[in-house]
Motif scaffolding. Structure first.
Motif, PDB file in Angstrom:
ATOM      1  N   ASP A   1      -2.693   0.168 -36.182  1.00  0.00           N
ATOM      2  CA  ASP A   1      -3.589  -0.312 -37.233  1.00  0.00           C
ATOM      3  C   ASP A   1      -4.672   0.744 -37.465  1.00  0.00           C
ATOM      4  O   ASP A   1      -5.840   0.544 -37.145  1.00  0.00           O
ATOM      5  CB  ASP A   1      -4.206  -1.655 -36.821  1.00  0.00           C
TER       6      ASP A   1
ATOM      7  N   GLY B   1      -7.220   2.236 -39.094  1.00  0.00           N
ATOM      8  CA  GLY B   1      -8.125   1.887 -40.179  1.00  0.00           C
ATOM      9  C   GLY B   1      -9.384   2.717 -40.250  1.00  0.00           C
ATOM     10  O   GLY B   1     -10.210   2.511 -41.140  1.00  0.00           O
TER      11      GLY B   1
ATOM     12  N   ARG C   1      -0.653  -1.263 -40.092  1.00  0.00           N
ATOM     13  CA  ARG C   1      -1.453  -1.782 -41.196  1.00  0.00           C
ATOM     14  C   ARG C   1      -0.627  -1.826 -42.482  1.00  0.00           C
ATOM     15  O   ARG C   1       0.209  -0.950 -42.740  1.00  0.00           O
ATOM     16  CB  ARG C   1      -2.722  -0.944 -41.378  1.00  0.00           C
ATOM     17  N   SER C   2      -0.841  -2.843 -43.280  1.00  0.00           N
ATOM     18  CA  SER C   2      -0.035  -3.063 -44.483  1.00  0.00           C
ATOM     19  C   SER C   2      -0.205  -1.958 -45.511  1.00  0.00           C
ATOM     20  O   SER C   2       0.649  -1.794 -46.390  1.00  0.00           O
ATOM     21  CB  SER C   2      -0.402  -4.411 -45.108  1.00  0.00           C
ATOM     22  N   GLU C   3      -1.299  -1.193 -45.399  1.00  0.00           N
ATOM     23  CA  GLU C   3      -1.541  -0.112 -46.358  1.00  0.00           C
ATOM     24  C   GLU C   3      -0.644   1.106 -46.127  1.00  0.00           C
ATOM     25  O   GLU C   3      -0.756   2.096 -46.843  1.00  0.00           O
ATOM     26  CB  GLU C   3      -3.013   0.320 -46.294  1.00  0.00           C
ATOM     27  N   TYR C   4       0.247   1.029 -45.141  1.00  0.00           N
ATOM     28  CA  TYR C   4       1.152   2.141 -44.821  1.00  0.00           C
ATOM     29  C   TYR C   4       2.608   1.778 -45.129  1.00  0.00           C
ATOM     30  O   TYR C   4       3.438   1.697 -44.224  1.00  0.00           O
ATOM     31  CB  TYR C   4       1.026   2.494 -43.339  1.00  0.00           C
TER      32      TYR C   4
ATOM     33  N   ALA D   1      -2.544  -7.557 -41.982  1.00  0.00           N
ATOM     34  CA  ALA D   1      -2.926  -8.154 -43.269  1.00  0.00           C
ATOM     35  C   ALA D   1      -4.240  -7.593 -43.816  1.00  0.00           C
ATOM     36  O   ALA D   1      -4.906  -8.230 -44.615  1.00  0.00           O
ATOM     37  CB  ALA D   1      -3.028  -9.668 -43.121  1.00  0.00           C
ATOM     38  N   GLY D   2      -4.618  -6.406 -43.348  1.00  0.00           N
ATOM     39  CA  GLY D   2      -5.754  -5.730 -43.961  1.00  0.00           C
ATOM     40  C   GLY D   2      -7.098  -5.914 -43.300  1.00  0.00           C
ATOM     41  O   GLY D   2      -8.115  -5.530 -43.857  1.00  0.00           O
ATOM     42  N   ALA D   3      -7.149  -6.496 -42.091  1.00  0.00           N
ATOM     43  CA  ALA D   3      -8.432  -6.710 -41.414  1.00  0.00           C
ATOM     44  C   ALA D   3      -8.707  -5.560 -40.456  1.00  0.00           C
ATOM     45  O   ALA D   3      -7.923  -5.306 -39.544  1.00  0.00           O
ATOM     46  CB  ALA D   3      -8.402  -8.026 -40.641  1.00  0.00           C
ATOM     47  N   TYR D   4      -9.845  -4.891 -40.635  1.00  0.00           N
ATOM     48  CA  TYR D   4     -10.212  -3.782 -39.759  1.00  0.00           C
ATOM     49  C   TYR D   4     -10.334  -4.245 -38.308  1.00  0.00           C
ATOM     50  O   TYR D   4      -9.971  -3.513 -37.380  1.00  0.00           O
ATOM     51  CB  TYR D   4     -11.532  -3.167 -40.234  1.00  0.00           C
TER      52      TYR D   4
ATOM     53  N   GLU E   1     -16.738  -6.312 -41.987  1.00  0.00           N
ATOM     54  CA  GLU E   1     -15.513  -6.370 -41.184  1.00  0.00           C
ATOM     55  C   GLU E   1     -15.637  -7.213 -39.914  1.00  0.00           C
ATOM     56  O   GLU E   1     -14.647  -7.416 -39.210  1.00  0.00           O
ATOM     57  CB  GLU E   1     -15.069  -4.955 -40.803  1.00  0.00           C
TER      58      GLU E   1
END
Length: 523
Positions: free
Chosen positions: A184, A186, A225-228, A267-270, A441
């Protein structure tokens, strides 16, 4: 019949953002139009992000690099005879001779940018699987002691000795144990995990399998992380290939031992970068920090003993097993053994990834590799270790990059991310940003983080507004930071004061005050 000429075009997310897919397509079309036989391999990034897309041509002399290549450059490159290493304005010479790469010590990242990320044959041909093969011939306790002896420490921030964590899990009685990879990533200015997952996923799979053999775990999870999306897709494809080849599953490499892997998407939580919040998320719960004890090594995922390491820690294990603990331990300084992938970001001319042994300095990285500021203005501050890391002034750029040396100046190396700022930066605004980031966050479980960060933003706003009470507000801010440092449940609240205090201590003029360090402060 002659073999086709191999052309390497990166499939890394940074290269894709800069039209690498279009470049690959245009190369294919141009070659077909000219009747030239080529084979395009989509490799990972070499980490020289200012040169992306970096295209390499395999020649008898070695791989010749051209970059940054745009679709409109392709026809001219063919006309210049680039398939034979021909001269062109974008020609960079032999890839391995580019100073940025040549001056590195690539151990964990040895294959990234070199191999086809999803080719098991390519992986094995470049030294992959050797660590796992050696581990399969060892007793679990021997594997653990090899990692202990290497001096490898967690590369996620806390720098806890990896082998000691493994030893604890190995000694914990349980019918089921787990290996969890914290992917994750971030932190601002960090991209090493992504580069590795997209460029050499098998080294992470191999490292996690070795960890499973060492502690008696049969199941692993990679929390990404979902951003990847590219990293997720690459890992899932690599896991499937490894399973089909017998590297994963009921009979790992014919050993009779079971170990399997699964990717879980965040789901995007730091806050889920914190290990216990990450466990909660994998279990399907809201990402909230757990109180310790018990430690995850004793009661972790689903209440079972769990090894939690980050991507770089686990991906470093194969070379330790392949080459031996002493080989890895001999890199670095003091208790900071081995190498770390430093990530250069922010206002730098040459942003990218640099894997070096511990002991070099920020100045080496900023100027020897980064080339100074992209703006041409003097560099003023560097944040090291992500959004919770301290802002370091030039007076501290010659401190060796070593965990203990940085602790002595109230800083941390963390994941190795560097974000550079030139002399136009307003450090009071950066301090406010750091505190606001924590407020946004925070998982909300503990009062010092949940309430302290919000009060911190308000206090910083009052300091910025000026007035006769400014000195009193600064004193209040320091007291608040002390409370957060000492009372927060996890590193989010416990480290948010680092950037605030470092900005206040080293750049007091940006806050409208004259004094720098308080009498008892050592940062």
């Amino acid at each position: 019949m002659n073999a086709p000429i191999v052309i390497y075009v990166p499939r890394d997310a940074a290269a894709l953002a800069l039209d690498a897919d279009a470049v690959a397509l245009d190369i294919e079309r141009a070659a077909a139009q000219r009747g030239q036989d080529v084979r395009i391999v989509r490799n990972g990034s070499r980490g020289m992000l200012w040169l992306e897309p970096l295209v390499e041509i395999a020649t008898p002399q070695g791989r010749i690099a051209y970059g940054p290549v745009q679709p409109e450059d392709v026809a001219g490159l063919f006309d210049a005879g680039w398939l034979a290493g021909g001269a062109h304005a974008l020609r960079l010479g032999l890839t391995e001779e580019i100073p940025y790469l040549k001056q590195q010590e690539r151990l964990t990242f040895a294959r990234v940018g070199v191999t086809d990320p999803l080719s098991l044959e390519d992986y094995a041909a470049h030294g992959g699987l050797q660590g796992l093969q050696r581990a399969l011939a060892m007793a679990p306790a021997q594997i653990v002691e090899e990692v202990v002896e290497s001096g490898l420490r967690g590369r996620g921030g806390a720098a806890f000795p990896t082998g000691i964590k493994w030893r604890t899990v190995a000694g914990a009685p349980a019918g089921q144990k787990y290996i969890v990879c914290n992917a994750d990533e971030g932190d601002s200015g960090t991209f090493a995990d992504r580069l590795l997952m997209e460029g050499d996923p098998y080294v992470l799979i191999e490292g996690m399998t070795i960890a499973g053999l060492a502690v008696g775990a049969t199941q692993g999870y990679i929390y990404v992380r979902s951003e990847y999306p590219q990293a997720i897709a690459t890992l899932q494809a690599a896991i499937e290939c490894a399973r089909e080849a017998g590297w994963l599953g009921e009979d790992v490499h014919g050993s009779g031992r079971r170990y399997d892997l699964e990717v879980r998407v965040g789901a995007g939580a730091y806050i889920c970068g914190e290990e216990t919040s990450l466990l909660e998320s994998i279990e399907g719960k809201r990402g909230v920090v757990r109180a310790k004890p018990p430690l995850p090594a004793v009661s972790g995922l689903f209440g079972r003993p769990t090894v939690i390491n980050n991507v770089i820690s686990l991906a470093t294990v194969p070379i330790i097993l392949a080459r031996g603990a002493a080989y890895y331990r001999d890199y670095g300084v003091g208790r900071s053994h081995g190498t770390l992938p430093f990530q250069l970001a922010g206002n730098l001319k040459h942003g990218g990834l640099v894997e070096k042994a511990f002991g070099l300095t920020l100045r080496d990285l900023l100027y020897g590799f980064g080339g100074g500021s992209a703006s041409g203005r003097p560099l003023r501050a560097v944040q090291v270790g992500g959004p919770l890391g301290a802002y370091l002034p030039e007076s501290q750029w010659d401190v060796p990059l070593d965990y203990e040396a940085y602790a002595q100046i109230s800083a941390m190396i963390g994941h190795g991310g560097l974000v550079a700022f030139d002399d136009t930066v307003d450090m009071a605004r950066m301090a406010r940003y750091a505190m606001a980031f924590c407020a946004i966050e925070s998982c909300g479980k503990c009062t010092p983080c949940r309430i302290g960060s919000t009060r911190g933003v308000e206090t910083l706003d009052r300091i910025a507004a000026g007035g006769p009470g400014r000195e009193q507000q600064v004193h209040l801010l320091r007291d608040l930071c002390d409370t957060m440092l000492a009372g927060s449940l996890c590193a989010l609240g416990g480290m948010a004061p680092y950037p605030v205090l470092s900005a206040l201590n080293h750049f007091p003029q940006d806050f409208g005050i004259e004094s720098s360090l308080p009498a008892a402060h050592t940062a």
